[in-house]
Design a protein around this motif. Structure first.
Motif, short mmCIF file in Angstrom:
data_model
loop_
_atom_site.label_atom_id
_atom_site.label_comp_id
_atom_site.label_asym_id
_atom_site.label_seq_id
_atom_site.Cartn_x
_atom_site.Cartn_y
_atom_site.Cartn_z
N SER A 1 58.64 -19.58 64.11
CA SER A 1 57.58 -19.11 63.22
C SER A 1 56.31 -18.82 64.00
O SER A 1 55.62 -17.84 63.75
N ALA A 2 55.98 -19.68 64.93
CA ALA A 2 54.77 -19.48 65.74
C ALA A 2 54.89 -18.22 66.58
O ALA A 2 53.94 -17.47 66.72
N VAL A 3 56.06 -17.96 67.12
CA VAL A 3 56.27 -16.76 67.95
C VAL A 3 56.17 -15.52 67.09
O VAL A 3 55.52 -14.55 67.45
N SER A 4 56.79 -15.51 65.93
CA SER A 4 56.79 -14.30 65.11
C SER A 4 55.40 -13.98 64.57
O SER A 4 55.03 -12.82 64.46
N PHE A 5 54.60 -15.00 64.24
CA PHE A 5 53.25 -14.73 63.75
C PHE A 5 52.37 -14.16 64.85
O PHE A 5 51.50 -13.34 64.60
N GLY A 6 52.59 -14.53 66.08
CA GLY A 6 51.79 -14.04 67.18
C GLY A 6 52.17 -12.65 67.63
O GLY A 6 51.44 -11.99 68.35
N SER A 7 53.32 -12.15 67.19
CA SER A 7 53.78 -10.86 67.70
C SER A 7 53.72 -9.73 66.67
O SER A 7 54.36 -8.72 66.83
N PHE A 8 52.97 -9.92 65.58
CA PHE A 8 52.83 -8.85 64.61
C PHE A 8 52.09 -7.67 65.24
O PHE A 8 51.09 -7.84 65.92
N ALA A 9 52.61 -6.49 65.01
CA ALA A 9 51.99 -5.29 65.57
C ALA A 9 50.94 -4.76 64.60
O ALA A 9 51.08 -4.87 63.39
N GLN A 10 49.91 -4.17 65.15
CA GLN A 10 48.84 -3.59 64.36
C GLN A 10 49.15 -2.11 64.15
O GLN A 10 49.55 -1.41 65.07
N SER A 11 48.94 -1.63 62.93
CA SER A 11 49.12 -0.21 62.63
C SER A 11 47.77 0.48 62.62
O SER A 11 46.77 -0.09 62.18
N ILE A 12 47.76 1.71 63.12
CA ILE A 12 46.55 2.53 63.09
C ILE A 12 46.91 3.89 62.52
O ILE A 12 48.06 4.31 62.58
N THR A 13 45.92 4.57 61.96
CA THR A 13 46.15 5.89 61.38
C THR A 13 45.08 6.86 61.85
O THR A 13 43.99 6.46 62.26
N ALA A 14 45.40 8.13 61.78
CA ALA A 14 44.45 9.18 62.12
C ALA A 14 44.77 10.41 61.27
O ALA A 14 45.92 10.65 60.92
N THR A 15 43.74 11.17 60.96
CA THR A 15 43.88 12.42 60.22
C THR A 15 43.16 13.51 61.01
O THR A 15 42.05 13.31 61.49
N ALA A 16 43.83 14.66 61.15
CA ALA A 16 43.25 15.78 61.88
C ALA A 16 43.87 17.08 61.39
O ALA A 16 44.77 17.07 60.55
N SER A 17 43.42 18.18 61.95
CA SER A 17 43.93 19.48 61.52
C SER A 17 45.21 19.89 62.24
O SER A 17 45.95 20.73 61.76
N THR A 18 45.49 19.30 63.42
CA THR A 18 46.72 19.62 64.15
C THR A 18 47.39 18.33 64.63
O THR A 18 46.75 17.27 64.70
N LEU A 19 48.67 18.44 64.99
CA LEU A 19 49.40 17.28 65.53
C LEU A 19 48.75 16.78 66.81
O LEU A 19 48.61 15.58 67.02
N ASP A 20 48.36 17.70 67.68
CA ASP A 20 47.75 17.31 68.96
C ASP A 20 46.44 16.55 68.74
O ASP A 20 46.18 15.55 69.42
N ASP A 21 45.63 17.02 67.80
CA ASP A 21 44.36 16.34 67.53
C ASP A 21 44.60 14.96 66.93
O ASP A 21 43.90 13.99 67.30
N ALA A 22 45.57 14.83 66.04
CA ALA A 22 45.86 13.53 65.44
C ALA A 22 46.38 12.56 66.50
O ALA A 22 45.97 11.40 66.55
N GLU A 23 47.25 13.05 67.38
CA GLU A 23 47.76 12.17 68.43
C GLU A 23 46.65 11.79 69.41
O GLU A 23 46.62 10.66 69.91
N ALA A 24 45.74 12.69 69.68
CA ALA A 24 44.61 12.36 70.56
C ALA A 24 43.76 11.25 69.96
O ALA A 24 43.30 10.34 70.68
N LYS A 25 43.57 11.28 68.64
CA LYS A 25 42.81 10.22 67.98
C LYS A 25 43.55 8.88 68.06
O LYS A 25 42.96 7.84 68.29
N ILE A 26 44.88 8.94 67.85
CA ILE A 26 45.70 7.72 67.96
C ILE A 26 45.61 7.17 69.38
O ILE A 26 45.43 5.97 69.59
#
Length: 69
Positions: A14-39
């Protein structure tokens, strides 16, 4: 003895799994390249790598990624 080991194993996992949660991030842009650059910039700011988990293109591109530390 087995009854003592099982709760200890559960507590350790339980201690290991709580410490390894991944964080999600989001971005919005006009093109795929711009969105990935923000990410990518958000990941650099956090000192992490990223893996894109979702991308949606409508009027704008919405992208979600998981940070990997």
């Amino acid at each position: 003895m087995k009854n003592v080991k099982i709760p200890l194993i559960i507590a350790a996992l339980s201690a290991v799994s709580f410490g390894s949660f991944a964080q999600s991030i989001t971005a919005t842009a006009s093109t795929l390249d711009d969105a990935e650059a923000k990410i990518a910039q958000q990941a650099r700011d956090e000192g992490a790598q990223y893996k894109i988990t979702e991308s949606y293109a409508g009027n704008q591109v919405h992208m979600t990624a998981r940070l990997i530390k």
